[in-house]
Design a protein around this motif. Structure first.
Motif, short mmCIF file in Angstrom:
data_model
loop_
_atom_site.label_atom_id
_atom_site.label_comp_id
_atom_site.label_asym_id
_atom_site.label_seq_id
_atom_site.Cartn_x
_atom_site.Cartn_y
_atom_site.Cartn_z
N GLU A 65 0.84 -1.20 0.00
CA GLU A 65 0.00 0.00 0.00
C GLU A 65 0.88 1.25 0.00
N THR A 66 1.47 1.51 -1.15
CA THR A 66 2.37 2.65 -1.34
C THR A 66 1.89 3.46 -2.53
N SER A 67 2.51 4.61 -2.74
CA SER A 67 2.11 5.44 -3.88
C SER A 67 2.40 4.74 -5.20
N GLU A 68 3.43 3.88 -5.24
CA GLU A 68 3.72 3.14 -6.48
C GLU A 68 2.73 2.01 -6.69
N GLY A 69 2.33 1.36 -5.61
CA GLY A 69 1.32 0.32 -5.68
C GLY A 69 1.82 -0.97 -6.29
N ALA A 70 1.83 -2.06 -5.51
CA ALA A 70 2.31 -3.34 -6.02
C ALA A 70 1.61 -4.47 -5.30
N VAL A 71 1.78 -5.68 -5.85
CA VAL A 71 1.31 -6.91 -5.23
C VAL A 71 2.45 -7.91 -5.30
N ALA A 72 2.57 -8.75 -4.28
CA ALA A 72 3.65 -9.73 -4.22
C ALA A 72 3.10 -11.08 -3.81
N VAL A 90 0.95 -2.51 -9.90
CA VAL A 90 -0.45 -2.70 -10.27
C VAL A 90 -1.01 -1.58 -11.13
N GLY A 91 -0.22 -0.58 -11.45
CA GLY A 91 -0.72 0.51 -12.28
C GLY A 91 -1.69 1.40 -11.57
N GLY A 92 -1.63 1.41 -10.23
CA GLY A 92 -2.49 2.26 -9.42
C GLY A 92 -1.81 2.51 -8.09
N SER A 93 -2.27 3.52 -7.36
CA SER A 93 -1.62 3.88 -6.10
C SER A 93 -2.46 3.46 -4.91
N GLY A 94 -1.75 3.15 -3.82
CA GLY A 94 -2.41 2.83 -2.56
C GLY A 94 -3.35 1.66 -2.58
N PRO A 95 -2.94 0.48 -3.08
CA PRO A 95 -3.86 -0.66 -3.02
C PRO A 95 -4.14 -1.07 -1.57
N THR A 96 -5.42 -1.17 -1.23
CA THR A 96 -5.83 -1.46 0.15
C THR A 96 -6.43 -2.85 0.32
N THR A 107 -6.73 -6.23 -7.26
CA THR A 107 -6.43 -5.27 -6.21
C THR A 107 -7.34 -4.06 -6.32
N ALA A 108 -7.78 -3.54 -5.16
CA ALA A 108 -8.54 -2.29 -5.10
C ALA A 108 -7.56 -1.19 -4.74
N ASN A 109 -7.39 -0.24 -5.62
CA ASN A 109 -6.38 0.81 -5.47
C ASN A 109 -7.05 2.09 -4.98
#
Length: 346
Positions: A65-72, A90-96, A107-109
């Protein structure tokens, strides 16, 4: 909890590393009483605030959950975690939030107001890039929190046909399909303006859903048509017996496996609310509230008849035995995890 093959239950706890959290924590689950004992941590990923396990329990997925947004992805081996490839942007920021749906991780960004689909291979590993990013549009009346879309949760419906995303910024729920890796909007359902929907839980019967609202402390009861992929808001019920004295921000919502009770967590007030599900599953009756056992309950999980609460600001996970007749939780223990954000089991 040991089974015939010697497998023991484990809990995986997410946390905010930016607030001093250890990353992803692995804990043992006591067979008698459900107490958690921290075993190890995996701190390679920044802010792994939400986690999801593969159906076979062999792979754990985490958002960053960062401005870059990723999943691992992580391999689960003897209860420990091993990174399974580099994080995928993920091509979006702050995935929660994230979930598994039709061979993909969704992912929901929150920051960018979008939902991302990342393909998952037969081995459980993530593809190197998303197959699609569906960007939400719209806003709401709350001047600070609803200037644009903020997707907060995405999950499959009980039928497995639809992906359902909850957007706090647009006061709406979106129903999508996933075809050849593309997310296609089926319909968008408007909720009350300014309610700020955060998370949704389906009734085990599969034909009702309950949306917890963050900007007004309430739950919206909805009828769900799995054949048509249609959600119909019916009623809205406060999660607190009186108007909140200060800030009150509901976070999680879970429904009992038998569908008789529903629980929510509310930050600020720091309570769990207990509801009876009545009126053909279309009415909630508030039975009472209890302390969450800490401060700022960010997530609520039901496992093996117990409620587990990740208290972010007090840095602990508390657990509660639930009275099967009344639905009321009774705190039975806690374990320290700085900046705890969610708990999953497998």
């Amino acid at each position: 909890m040991a089974d015939g093959g010697g497998r023991r239950e484990r809990a995986f706890i997410g946390s905010f590393t930016a607030a001093g959290g250890p990353g992803i924590v692995t804990a043992a689950v006591a067979a008698d009483g459900g107490a958690l004992t921290v075993l190890s941590g995996a701190g390679q990923l920044r802010d792994p605030s939400y986690l999801a396990l593969s159906p076979d329990g062999g792979t754990l997925y985490a958002v960053s959950e960062t401005s870059e947004g990723a999943v691992a992805a992580y391999r689960v081996k003897d209860g420990t975690l091993e990174p399974a490839g580099p994080p995928v942007r993920v091509g979006g920021s702050g995935p929660t939030h994230l979930s598994l749906f039709d061979g993909h991780v969704l992912t929901a960004n929150y920051g960018s107001g979008s939902v991302t689909a990342v393909p998952v291979g037969p081995d459980g590993l993530l593809d190197h890039a998303p197959s699609d990013v569906l960007r939400h549009t719209g806003s709401g009346p709350h001047e600070r929190r609803q200037r644009g879309p903020h997707a907060h949760q995405v999950q499959p419906d009980p039928s497995g046909r639809w992906a359902v995303s909850v957007d706090l910024g647009t006061d709406s729920v979106r129903v999508c399909t996933l075809t050849d890796g593309r997310l296609l909007l089926h319909r968008e359902i408007a909720l009350r303006p300014g309610s700020g929907p955060r998370h949704l839980a389906f009734h085990p019967g599969g034909e009702h859903a309950y949306v917890v609202n963050e900007l007004t402390p309430s739950v919206t009861v909805c009828r769900w048509d799995p054949a048509a992929g249609a959600l119909e808001p019916l009623t809205e019920t406060p999660v607190l017996p009186d108007a909140p004295a200060g800030d009150a921000y509901p976070s999680g919502v879970v429904v009992a496996p038998d569908g008789r009770f529903l629980w929510t967590a509310t930050r600020g007030e720091d309570v769990l609310s207990v509801f009876a599900v009545e009126g053909h599953r279309e009415r909630l009756r508030l039975l009472g509230t209890v302390s969450c056992g800490g401060h700022w309950p960010r997530a609520l999980t039901l496992f093996d008849g117990r409620l587990y609460v990740a208290n972010e600001r007090s840095g602990d996970v508390t657990w509660f035995a639930v009275d099967p007749e009344t639905g009321l939780p009774h705190r039975t223990g806690a374990v320290g995890v700085p900046a705890a954000s969610c708990v999953v089991f497998g």
